[in-house]
Scaffold this motif. Sequence first.
Motif, PDB file in Angstrom:
ATOM      1  N   PRO A  56       1.660  16.871  16.878  1.00 33.73           N
ATOM      2  CA  PRO A  56       1.300  16.322  15.580  1.00 33.73           C
ATOM      3  C   PRO A  56      -0.058  15.625  15.631  1.00 33.73           C
ATOM      4  CG  PRO A  56       2.901  14.894  16.623  1.00 33.73           C
ATOM      5  CD  PRO A  56       2.707  16.075  17.534  1.00 33.73           C
ATOM      6  N   CYS A  57      -0.713  15.562  14.461  1.00 29.39           N
ATOM      7  CA  CYS A  57      -2.005  14.886  14.360  1.00 29.39           C
ATOM      8  C   CYS A  57      -2.209  14.383  12.941  1.00 29.39           C
ATOM      9  CB  CYS A  57      -3.142  15.822  14.760  1.00 29.39           C
ATOM     10  SG  CYS A  57      -3.382  17.217  13.652  1.00 29.39           S
ATOM     11  N   ASP A  58      -3.071  13.377  12.807  1.00 32.48           N
ATOM     12  CA  ASP A  58      -3.445  12.898  11.480  1.00 32.48           C
ATOM     13  C   ASP A  58      -4.536  13.821  10.953  1.00 32.48           C
ATOM     14  OD1 ASP A  58      -1.664  10.794  11.578  1.00 32.48           O
ATOM     15  OD2 ASP A  58      -3.127   9.415  12.425  1.00 32.48           O
ATOM     16  N   PHE A  59      -4.334  14.352   9.756  1.00 39.95           N
ATOM     17  CA  PHE A  59      -5.253  15.346   9.201  1.00 39.95           C
ATOM     18  C   PHE A  59      -5.651  14.942   7.785  1.00 39.95           C
ATOM     19  CE2 PHE A  59      -6.644  19.299   7.347  1.00 39.95           C
ATOM     20  CZ  PHE A  59      -7.323  19.910   8.388  1.00 39.95           C
ATOM     21  N   PRO A  60      -6.943  14.638   7.569  1.00 37.96           N
ATOM     22  CA  PRO A  60      -7.387  14.263   6.225  1.00 37.96           C
ATOM     23  C   PRO A  60      -7.642  15.486   5.341  1.00 37.96           C
ATOM     24  CG  PRO A  60      -9.206  14.061   7.766  1.00 37.96           C
ATOM     25  CD  PRO A  60      -7.996  14.496   8.563  1.00 37.96           C
ATOM     26  N   LEU A  61      -7.151  15.434   4.134  1.00 35.52           N
ATOM     27  CA  LEU A  61      -7.410  16.469   3.125  1.00 35.52           C
ATOM     28  C   LEU A  61      -8.193  15.818   1.997  1.00 35.52           C
ATOM     29  CD1 LEU A  61      -3.806  17.826   3.027  1.00 35.52           C
ATOM     30  CD2 LEU A  61      -5.776  19.220   3.613  1.00 35.52           C
ATOM     31  N   THR A  75       2.374  18.390  11.350  1.00 38.00           N
ATOM     32  CA  THR A  75       3.250  18.783  12.448  1.00 38.00           C
ATOM     33  C   THR A  75       3.045  20.232  12.883  1.00 38.00           C
ATOM     34  OG1 THR A  75       5.003  19.329  10.872  1.00 38.00           O
ATOM     35  CG2 THR A  75       5.019  17.103  11.816  1.00 38.00           C
ATOM     36  N   SER A  76       2.356  21.031  12.047  1.00 38.76           N
ATOM     37  CA  SER A  76       2.112  22.433  12.410  1.00 38.76           C
ATOM     38  C   SER A  76       1.017  23.026  11.532  1.00 38.76           C
ATOM     39  CB  SER A  76       3.389  23.270  12.237  1.00 38.76           C
ATOM     40  OG  SER A  76       3.696  23.421  10.861  1.00 38.76           O
ATOM     41  N   THR A 136      -4.202  31.192  16.103  1.00 39.80           N
ATOM     42  CA  THR A 136      -4.360  30.061  17.004  1.00 39.80           C
ATOM     43  C   THR A 136      -5.151  28.972  16.306  1.00 39.80           C
ATOM     44  OG1 THR A 136      -6.363  31.015  17.949  1.00 39.80           O
ATOM     45  CG2 THR A 136      -4.293  31.488  19.078  1.00 39.80           C
ATOM     46  N   THR A 137      -4.963  27.740  16.751  1.00 43.15           N
ATOM     47  CA  THR A 137      -5.632  26.612  16.137  1.00 43.15           C
ATOM     48  C   THR A 137      -6.179  25.697  17.226  1.00 43.15           C
ATOM     49  OG1 THR A 137      -5.372  24.746  14.646  1.00 43.15           O
ATOM     50  CG2 THR A 137      -3.452  25.326  15.945  1.00 43.15           C
ATOM     51  N   LEU A 138      -7.226  24.977  16.892  1.00 44.44           N
ATOM     52  CA  LEU A 138      -7.794  24.018  17.823  1.00 44.44           C
ATOM     53  C   LEU A 138      -7.124  22.657  17.716  1.00 44.44           C
ATOM     54  CD1 LEU A 138     -11.580  24.899  17.411  1.00 44.44           C
ATOM     55  CD2 LEU A 138     -10.019  25.630  19.219  1.00 44.44           C
TER      56      LEU A 138
END
Length: 96
Positions: A19-24, A74-75, A13-15
């Motif tokens: 879709p979301c913007d995710f910085p790496l 997206t996942s 499971t994830t919080l």
Amino acid sequence: MASRSPNMTQDRTTLLEFPCDFPLKIMGSKHPEMATTIAEVVITHAPDFDAATIEIRESSKGNYQSLTCTVRATSQLQLDNLYRALSSHPMVKVVL
């Protein structure tokens, strides 16, 4: 003892809500082709990533670079695969 699923990544499971913007943040030794090379890896997993948005910072002595790549995730599986690809790349020391 409960058996584990062969693909723990999909069961986790994830919080995050997708879709979301995710910085790496990707760190490695300074190299003139680092941004281009990392962009190619990121685009493999996030085809809509715009390499022009990469933020580049150098260490105080100029020996290392950090790149911030913000992807439209997206996942969780996509993020996990991207993290594995980046962290196993020879130019990369750390991925956060």
